[in-house]
Design an enzyme around this catalytic site. Structure first.
Site, PDB file in Angstrom:
ATOM      1  N   ARG A 156      -4.520   0.596  -1.663  1.00 31.93           N
ATOM      2  CA  ARG A 156      -3.966  -0.748  -1.863  1.00 31.93           C
ATOM      3  C   ARG A 156      -3.450  -0.888  -3.288  1.00 31.93           C
ATOM      4  NH1 ARG A 156      -8.995  -2.589   0.167  1.00 31.93           N
ATOM      5  NH2 ARG A 156      -8.945  -2.676   2.441  1.00 31.93           N
ATOM      6  N   HIS A 205       0.259   5.708   1.094  1.00 28.47           N
ATOM      7  CA  HIS A 205      -0.628   6.704   1.682  1.00 28.47           C
ATOM      8  C   HIS A 205      -0.400   8.070   1.046  1.00 28.47           C
ATOM      9  CE1 HIS A 205      -1.553   3.686   4.615  1.00 28.47           C
ATOM     10  NE2 HIS A 205      -0.378   3.739   5.196  1.00 28.47           N
ATOM     11  N   HIS A 229       4.762   0.328   0.950  1.00 30.64           N
ATOM     12  CA  HIS A 229       5.175  -0.381   2.154  1.00 30.64           C
ATOM     13  C   HIS A 229       4.163  -1.455   2.521  1.00 30.64           C
ATOM     14  CE1 HIS A 229       2.342   2.652   3.635  1.00 30.64           C
ATOM     15  NE2 HIS A 229       2.074   1.803   4.627  1.00 30.64           N
ATOM     16  N   GLN A 280       0.827  -1.205   0.000  1.00 28.30           N
ATOM     17  CA  GLN A 280       0.000   0.000   0.000  1.00 28.30           C
ATOM     18  C   GLN A 280       0.858   1.249   0.000  1.00 28.30           C
ATOM     19  OE1 GLN A 280      -1.281   0.266   4.621  1.00 28.30           O
ATOM     20  NE2 GLN A 280      -1.709  -1.713   3.641  1.00 28.30           N
ATOM     21  N   GLU A 332       3.774   7.888   8.639  1.00 27.99           N
ATOM     22  CA  GLU A 332       3.751   7.015   9.810  1.00 27.99           C
ATOM     23  C   GLU A 332       5.147   6.486  10.106  1.00 27.99           C
ATOM     24  OE1 GLU A 332       0.906   4.202   8.313  1.00 27.99           O
ATOM     25  OE2 GLU A 332       2.442   2.869   7.511  1.00 27.99           O
TER      26      GLU A 332
END
Length: 324
Positions: free
Chosen positions: A193, A97, A173, A95, A116
């Site tokens: 995804r 982000h 990642h 995936q 993150e």
């Protein structure tokens, strides 16, 4: 404002989850394959509940909206951070982000982007991450995705307990099978995804939705590992490790506090501090009050707590909001 805000986590069922969070952290899990503990969360998809003090019974998003003084009157429509513990019984989807601008444009004005990071709590022998890719141009990335050249595209990185990874938005990642991690992230639930191993969701009987256009749009090409400058300071028998902080990480600073005996802290510039006890037991002393703390507890030290002591034998992952 001078006592910590202890929080009740929210648990999320995932196709890749299991039951290890009960074994490892003594959580009373709901039924199903539980992949995520949303430990400190104000996101509408799973807000934590405050368990003590004048704000008892409020969810963290409600406290942010109505009692901003606890957070130093910090600005922002939404509480900016989210702390999770993830149990990858099976591999997560590959995936990526979005950043703040893409998320606001495509996911709604209150949805943040998602940078993150992971502190690896446990990794089985041979475990690895997907972290980055080998495409040199956006057109090469697109072609490799469209033709399913996953072995050529995806970068596999061995992982062990105690490792730390910073995952900026735009990074391809995945946590893979056999990894448990504490994740500190922007408060976002937007995931694009790219690849899901063609697996079928047992409940729906369907493959999960992919987001190829969004993934290609948001992936940074070429991939470059962030230049981490991890610093460890010895304080008596205890250690403080700084994993990331601004300017490398504009959204948060993340620390490990390994407490052996007594460790004193004084608030500097951050208006509040997020704390997760990932091992051990001991005490928190703040404003003359003593609070027993132990593995599996999560709390916020609000603006009114200007200094605190940690006593005992404790492993803690802590974070503070950044300058964005």
């Amino acid at each position: 404002m001078t006592e910590p805000l202890f929080l009740k986590p929210v648990f999320q069922e995932k196709i890749w989850g299991g039951r290890k969070l009960a074994q490892a952290f003594n959580y009373n899990l709901p039924e199903g394959d539980i992949g995520e503990c949303w430990a400190i969360s104000a996101h509408p998809h799973g807000p934590s509940t405050i368990e003590n003090g004048p704000l008892k019974g409020l969810t963290l998003d409600q406290a942010w909206a109505t009692h901003r003084e606890y957070f130093g009157n910090a600005e922002g429509k939404v509480f900016p951070l989210l702390t999770k513990i993830l149990d990858a019984e099976a591999s997560l989807s590959v995936q990526v982000h979005p950043d703040d601008a893409y998320a606001a444009a495509h996911e709604g004005p209150n949805e943040l982007g998602k940078t993150e990071c992971w502190y690896i709590l446990d990794a089985e022998p041979g475990a690895y991450l997907i972290y980055g890719h080998y495409a040199k141009t956006k057109s090469e990335l697109t072609k490799m995705i469209e033709t399913g050249k996953w072995d050529d595209l995806l970068r596999k990185v061995p992982v062990k307990t105690g490792d730390f990874f910073y995952v900026p938005s735009g990074t391809i990642h995945a946590l893979n099978k056999g990894i448990m991690a504490l994740e500190t992230q922007q408060s976002s639930d937007t995931t694009y995804r790219l690849y899901d191993y063609d697996r079928v969701d047992a409940k729906s009987g369907e493959k999960r939705e992919l987001h190829l256009k969004q993934s290609i749009d948001t992936t940074i090409v070429p991939h470059k590992d962030p230049a981490l400058n991890i610093q460890t300071e010895q304080v008596g028998d205890s250690t403080i490790t700084t994993y990331v902080q601004p300017p490398l990480s504009p959204f948060f600073s993340v620390y490990q506090w390994l407490v052996k005996g007594n460790l004193h802290f004084e608030r500097t510039t951050a208006p509040y501090t997020l704390v997760s006890v990932v091992d051990g037991q001991g005490e928190l002393v703040a404003d003359g009050q003593t609070y027993p703390i132990h593995k599996n507890m999560h709390f916020i030290l609000p603006f009114g707590i200007k200094a605190w002591n940690l006593k005992g034998d404790l492993q803690i992952i802590a974070s503070e909001p950044g300058n964005k």
